[in-house]
Design a protein around this motif. Structure first.
Motif, PDB file in Angstrom:
ATOM      1  N   LYS A  22      10.185   1.592  -1.822  1.00 48.07           N
ATOM      2  CA  LYS A  22      11.073   2.749  -1.693  1.00 48.07           C
ATOM      3  C   LYS A  22      10.180   4.045  -1.438  1.00 48.07           C
ATOM      4  N   ASP A  23       8.899   4.010  -2.126  1.00 46.99           N
ATOM      5  CA  ASP A  23       7.938   5.214  -2.294  1.00 46.99           C
ATOM      6  C   ASP A  23       6.979   5.268  -0.963  1.00 46.99           C
ATOM      7  N   ILE A  24       7.343   4.062  -0.222  1.00 52.91           N
ATOM      8  CA  ILE A  24       6.329   4.256   0.970  1.00 52.91           C
ATOM      9  C   ILE A  24       7.038   5.016   2.042  1.00 52.91           C
ATOM     10  N   ASN A  25       6.200   5.997   2.666  1.00 48.77           N
ATOM     11  CA  ASN A  25       6.760   6.926   3.867  1.00 48.77           C
ATOM     12  C   ASN A  25       5.930   7.181   4.695  1.00 48.77           C
ATOM     13  N   ASP A  26       6.041   8.155   5.715  1.00 46.79           N
ATOM     14  CA  ASP A  26       5.269   8.189   6.810  1.00 46.79           C
ATOM     15  C   ASP A  26       3.922   9.057   6.575  1.00 46.79           C
ATOM     16  N   VAL A  27       3.816   9.617   5.589  1.00 42.87           N
ATOM     17  CA  VAL A  27       2.383   9.970   5.187  1.00 42.87           C
ATOM     18  C   VAL A  27       1.603   9.139   4.465  1.00 42.87           C
ATOM     19  N   ASN A  28       2.028   8.326   3.247  1.00 42.78           N
ATOM     20  CA  ASN A  28       1.445   7.598   2.569  1.00 42.78           C
ATOM     21  C   ASN A  28       1.128   6.211   3.070  1.00 42.78           C
ATOM     22  N   THR A  29       1.916   5.922   4.218  1.00 39.11           N
ATOM     23  CA  THR A  29       1.470   4.705   4.865  1.00 39.11           C
ATOM     24  C   THR A  29       0.050   4.495   5.339  1.00 39.11           C
ATOM     25  N   PHE A  30      -0.554   5.613   5.407  1.00 37.00           N
ATOM     26  CA  PHE A  30      -2.054   5.498   5.864  1.00 37.00           C
ATOM     27  C   PHE A  30      -3.060   5.582   4.516  1.00 37.00           C
ATOM     28  N   SER A  39      -4.832  -0.415   4.144  1.00 34.97           N
ATOM     29  CA  SER A  39      -3.650   0.806   4.030  1.00 34.97           C
ATOM     30  C   SER A  39      -2.431   0.193   3.310  1.00 34.97           C
ATOM     31  N   VAL A  40      -1.497   1.011   2.955  1.00 40.41           N
ATOM     32  CA  VAL A  40      -0.334   0.789   2.254  1.00 40.41           C
ATOM     33  C   VAL A  40       0.656   0.032   3.313  1.00 40.41           C
ATOM     34  N   GLY A  41       0.688   0.793   4.525  1.00 42.87           N
ATOM     35  CA  GLY A  41       1.438   0.232   5.707  1.00 42.87           C
ATOM     36  C   GLY A  41       0.995  -1.193   6.072  1.00 42.87           C
ATOM     37  N   PHE A  42      -0.385  -1.387   6.157  1.00 37.66           N
ATOM     38  CA  PHE A  42      -0.632  -2.821   6.408  1.00 37.66           C
ATOM     39  C   PHE A  42      -0.414  -3.937   5.495  1.00 37.66           C
ATOM     40  N   ILE A  43      -0.671  -3.480   3.999  1.00 39.50           N
ATOM     41  CA  ILE A  43      -0.197  -4.397   3.082  1.00 39.50           C
ATOM     42  C   ILE A  43       1.323  -4.633   3.037  1.00 39.50           C
ATOM     43  N   PHE A  44       2.210  -3.457   3.469  1.00 36.23           N
ATOM     44  CA  PHE A  44       3.674  -3.664   3.330  1.00 36.23           C
ATOM     45  C   PHE A  44       3.932  -4.765   4.633  1.00 36.23           C
ATOM     46  N   ARG A  45       3.458  -4.521   5.669  1.00 36.90           N
ATOM     47  CA  ARG A  45       3.649  -5.458   6.679  1.00 36.90           C
ATOM     48  C   ARG A  45       3.097  -6.659   6.581  1.00 36.90           C
ATOM     49  N   HIS A  46       2.157  -6.917   5.826  1.00 36.42           N
ATOM     50  CA  HIS A  46       1.379  -8.219   5.267  1.00 36.42           C
ATOM     51  C   HIS A  46       2.521  -9.017   4.349  1.00 36.42           C
ATOM     52  N   ILE A  47       2.890  -8.178   3.353  1.00 38.98           N
ATOM     53  CA  ILE A  47       3.818  -9.008   2.542  1.00 38.98           C
ATOM     54  C   ILE A  47       5.313  -9.610   3.278  1.00 38.98           C
ATOM     55  N   GLY A  48       5.726  -8.799   4.217  1.00 43.17           N
ATOM     56  CA  GLY A  48       6.893  -9.336   4.606  1.00 43.17           C
ATOM     57  C   GLY A  48       6.402 -10.422   5.742  1.00 43.17           C
ATOM     58  N   GLY A 136       1.382  -4.209  -6.396  1.00 44.18           N
ATOM     59  CA  GLY A 136       0.498  -3.370  -7.152  1.00 44.18           C
ATOM     60  C   GLY A 136      -0.488  -2.732  -6.304  1.00 44.18           C
ATOM     61  N   GLN A 137      -1.165  -3.324  -5.328  1.00 39.64           N
ATOM     62  CA  GLN A 137      -2.078  -2.567  -4.635  1.00 39.64           C
ATOM     63  C   GLN A 137      -1.441  -1.572  -3.969  1.00 39.64           C
ATOM     64  N   ILE A 138      -0.236  -1.604  -3.383  1.00 37.82           N
ATOM     65  CA  ILE A 138       0.440  -0.373  -2.736  1.00 37.82           C
ATOM     66  C   ILE A 138       0.767   0.751  -3.762  1.00 37.82           C
ATOM     67  N   ALA A 139       0.979   0.157  -4.645  1.00 40.26           N
ATOM     68  CA  ALA A 139       1.609   1.387  -5.831  1.00 40.26           C
ATOM     69  C   ALA A 139       0.297   1.978  -6.292  1.00 40.26           C
ATOM     70  N   SER A 140      -0.868   1.575  -6.318  1.00 45.97           N
ATOM     71  CA  SER A 140      -2.286   2.082  -6.476  1.00 45.97           C
ATOM     72  C   SER A 140      -2.722   2.934  -5.480  1.00 45.97           C
ATOM     73  N   ALA A 141      -2.618   2.484  -4.302  1.00 50.18           N
ATOM     74  CA  ALA A 141      -3.074   3.232  -3.102  1.00 50.18           C
ATOM     75  C   ALA A 141      -2.006   4.744  -3.142  1.00 50.18           C
ATOM     76  N   LYS A 146      -6.096   7.876  -0.615  1.00 51.35           N
ATOM     77  CA  LYS A 146      -5.814   9.168   0.252  1.00 51.35           C
ATOM     78  C   LYS A 146      -6.285   8.409   1.714  1.00 51.35           C
ATOM     79  N   LYS A 147      -5.690   9.254   2.584  1.00 47.86           N
ATOM     80  CA  LYS A 147      -5.917   8.877   4.036  1.00 47.86           C
ATOM     81  C   LYS A 147      -7.203   8.857   4.348  1.00 47.86           C
TER      82      LYS A 147
END
Length: 157
Positions: A22-30, A39-48, A136-141, A146-147
Motif C-alpha cells: 500500500k506504500d508503493i506509489n508513482d515516486v518510490n516505484t523507481f 527497483s520497488v516497481g520491478f520487485i512488486f511486479r516480480h512478486i505477482g 522486505g526488499q520493497i520496504a527497505s527500498a 532513492k531513485k
C-alpha cells in the motif's frame, strides 16, 4: 484442520505484504537501495508474476506473462494498478488452490523445471516465503532507497 491452518498462513502473508504494498506509489516505484538492486516497481511486479507462474505448476492457468523472472531491472515503468491487480489475483488463486486441494495431496510430489521434484506443500511454502522476502526488499527500498539511474534505461524516468 490443515486447510484452515494453510488459509490462515495465506491470510497472514496477505496482511504482511499488503502493509508494504500500500506504500508503493508513482515516486518510490523507481527507488532502489543501490545501483545493483532492483527497483520497488520491478520487485512488486516480480512478486505477482511469480505467484501466477508457480500456480501453473499446480495446474492453474494464467494469462500473466513473465517480464521479470530471470530478468534484470532495466528501469522499465510498470503500471502500479496492473501490478496490484496481478498480485491480488495471485492471492485469490492461492486461496482457490488451498480450498480445492485435498489434504492428502499436499504431500504429493510434482515435477517442476525450477525445483525438480517437490511436494505441493513445499512449493506453496516457497511462494509465501518468496513474497515475504521480496516484500522486505520493497520496504527497505522505500525507506532507505532513492531513485537511481539505470544503465541502458528504456524510459525517461
Amino acid at each position: 484442520m490443515e486447510k484452515e491452518i494453510m488459509l490462515q498462513q495465506l491470510e497472514q502473508s496477505k496482511i504482511y505484504c499488503s502493509r508494504i504494498f500500500k506504500d508503493i506509489n508513482d515516486v518510490n516505484t523507481f527507488f532502489r537501495l543501490s545501483e545493483n538492486t532492483a527497483s520497488v516497481g520491478f520487485i512488486f511486479r516480480h512478486i505477482g508474476e511469480t505467484i501466477h507462474l508457480l500456480a501453473q505448476l499446480f495446474g492453474y492457468k494464467t494469462d500473466v506473462e513473465s517480464e521479470t523472472l530471470g530478468q534484470s531491472d532495466t528501469g522499465k515503468e510498470y503500471d502500479l494498478k496492473t501490478s496490484h491487480t496481478i498480485v491480488d489475483q495471485g492471492y485469490k488463486t492461492l486461496e482457490k488452490l488451498v480450498n480445492e486441494t485435498n489434504e492428502k495431496d499436499w504431500l504429493e510430489e510434482i515435477e517442476t523445471s525450477l525445483f525438480g521434484k517437490i511436494s505441493r506443500i513445499k512449493l506453496y511454502s516457497l511462494i509465501l516465503f518468496h513474497n515475504a522476502h521480496h516484500s522486505g526488499q520493497i520496504a527497505s527500498a522505500i525507506v532507505k532507497g532513492k531513485k537511481l539511474t539505470f544503465e541502458n534505461q528504456t524510459n525517461n524516468n
